[in-house]
Design an enzyme around this catalytic site. Sequence first.
Site, PDB file in Angstrom:
ATOM      1  CD  GLU A 429     -15.358  -6.489 -21.590  1.00 55.43           C
ATOM      2  OE1 GLU A 429     -16.253  -6.636 -20.511  1.00 55.43           O
ATOM      3  OE2 GLU A 429     -15.067  -5.457 -22.330  1.00 55.43           O
ATOM      4  CD  GLU A 521     -17.523  -2.690 -23.847  1.00 52.00           C
ATOM      5  OE1 GLU A 521     -17.746  -3.425 -25.259  1.00 52.00           O
ATOM      6  OE2 GLU A 521     -17.355  -2.224 -23.329  1.00 52.00           O
TER       7      GLU A 521
END
Length: 828
Positions: A429, A521
């Site tokens: 991220e 994820e």
Amino acid sequence: MRKRKNLNSTLSLVTFVVILFFSSCSKKEDTFVNRKVSFNSDWSFHLNDSITDKDTIGNSTKWRTLNVPHDWSIEGKFDEKSPAGYGGGSLNGGLGWYKKIFKVAAEDSSKVISVIFDGVYKNSEVWINGHYLGKRPNGYIGFQYEMSPYLNYGDQNNEIIVKVDNSKQPNSRWYSGSGIFRNVWIETTDKLHVGQWGTYITTPKVTAEKASVKVETTIHNQYSESKKATVTTTIFKDDSKVTSFTQNITIAANTNQTIQQEAQVETPVLWSVETPELYTAVTEISLDGTILDSYKTNFGIRDFKFDTDKGFILNGKQVKIKGVCMHHDLGPLGSAINTRAIERQLEILKEMGVNGIRTSHNPPAPELLELCDKMGFIVMDEAFDMWKQNKTKYDYGNDWDKWHKKDLTDQLLRDRNHPSIFMWSIGNEIPEQWNENGVTIAKELAAITRQYDKTRPITAAMNPPVNMNLDGVNLQFEKAAVQYNKIAASGALDIIGYNYAHQTYEYHKKNFPGIPFIATETTSGLQTRGYYDAVSDTIKKWPVRWDLKFTGGNPGNTVSAYDQVQAPWGSTHEATWKVIKKHDFLSGMYIWTGFDYIGEPTPYEWPSISSYFGIVDLAGFPKDVYYMYQSDWTDKTVLHILPHWNWKAGQNVDVWAYYNKADEVELFLNGKSVGIRSKKGEDLHVMWRIPFQAGTLKAVSRKNGKIVLETEIKTAGNPSNLKLTADRSTINADGNDLSFVTVDILDEKGVLAPNANNEINFSLKGNGKIVGVCSGDPVSHESYKGTKHTALNGKCLVVIQSGDTSGRLELTSKANGLKPATIVITAE
């Protein structure tokens, strides 16, 4: 009676140097002695008072003796005003000092002696006898310093000092821990030796009949003259010799040389998640017939690929990756690494059906990878949580320019022989993922990775790879309507990694033709173990949006343990798995998270101090959704019903059943059937809504009319007894081994009291100690390092560590109004 060796005694040649041997030996144990030994015992520690001590130590400094690995933050009090914030677990960092006095034998003065740190969080600096060895800001990567030029030999003492500065907070989005929190080693070699992380083993061609094994070895010559040496590598399987190959070399003075050797292994035993078979390569360097150095490398032989149509293929077989993300902390033990504690976590996950681990979001402890090799897990080894752009004020982004190349290179060199690793993740991220700076950095990191390992694909955990309307309404998937994540579109990656955005998975082949898929994820479901809302068939998004403060919730900062609460960026557990399960080209997923972890208590803030994301709670107790996965991910016969059966008379209660290997489940309340339920279509559970009546709730699963399994839950009376159950009743008397003891609060008939939250006191007799207590309660502010703890919904955990002598360890638990319980653990 066994005693642990104390490294304050002389570090002798006998301790460190490889025993001489002949390469014709057929047994691995006949030929090899490890050249590095533990340097964990008898350190002195001082935690600075930031006002009084500032940045110094002196003759008046007060020290305490301890062993490392050590995490000083977990010893502190939970603090609402901690600069780490609730995201960091509301535990303080600070600045700490470690020192150790030791001796080195005079006969070792001609050797190369180094100290190895597997990880120090963070900003470590090291001195030996006043000589500065270096600094390492990154807390998660291992490093090594040679000490030989500065050591005293014989009867003179040596003093090593380590400064650890974790004072600038916040520097992490989760609980980091503080200190020398991984293992420390002393390594002694001849001046002619295999270098640090000096072997690279690959298996370029693998079939059932034959496998080629290529060994690349980097050799250091620290002599002042060139050497003519012989390098022999012997491959072992289960301690028996498989093959060996020898090469003569001439290596110049004070240089390094890399050589390549290759051999064939006939009828190889392949590594897989079901049968994680390992080989060992022992590389020997000899001079004039005398062995000077021996270096051991474990590896596995396997063939794999990520396919755009069939997902992940291992040894020719399609394998769905059923993985979880794991942070590095070990619950009540904090971040101080312990091999048995990691092994227990992996055992619990394996029982659930997990076959994959993502090391979120940093290089893991070496012990985790070694266990994944032995136990059979598909590992995504991740390097960074941020690049140059910060996520918190004092995080690694401040060190990026100077250190990222070194840190990534060292991770690759350290980890690339592990057969459990199947992909590298270069970031999680990353803020730069939406701009061209991200493309530049991604290509640089990918190039570094491919320089040191071309056998594994590269991914990054992106949120999401394509930016779309994810509300489930008016999804647009035409090329013109898609905004691509810059990293995903850069061509730097071999696999497109998705964080969440499960609504887009089925369109992956259209959006990224020819590039395989991995869900890096997923989910972010939220639960408190053993707590249930009254109604289970409504989905709640807590918080409403990631950037908005959560103002709702339940009393006591609880979250329903029905699979009905999700973070706004994620999904319920069932929702994402249904998508992954359906399509062959979706290679698999890593769920956020396997275990709860300290810090990041989404959706709440203080007084919550640990996460709600785990399928297993902080103490290691499974939440109910564990059994949904077990019923779908394993061959075990499963029938699990929830919730507990202690409610108000007449209250409507939703009863769920997770089951497999059956056509139907019938539910009985006090002997009377309340209906038969069967899963339809993609269902992963069945449900009844019935008014509560005290007594026995019984479920019976059947296939073709025959009973498969029965299970029942009873209404508990008042709490009466304590019950202790050890995960292992016999442990090693090595000063490190652990027994995890579950404490159940029962009524007088032996039924678990599901609402009991008694404070329990513990005492231990024998040569051992209590090193952790925990209930899994995300709101508890009790110390994990005490000798008492309040149970959560009828359960608590106490962790016992052995001493260094054998004998009985007798644990007693007491609580007001309850009958005490005692259990004996044997250390031998």
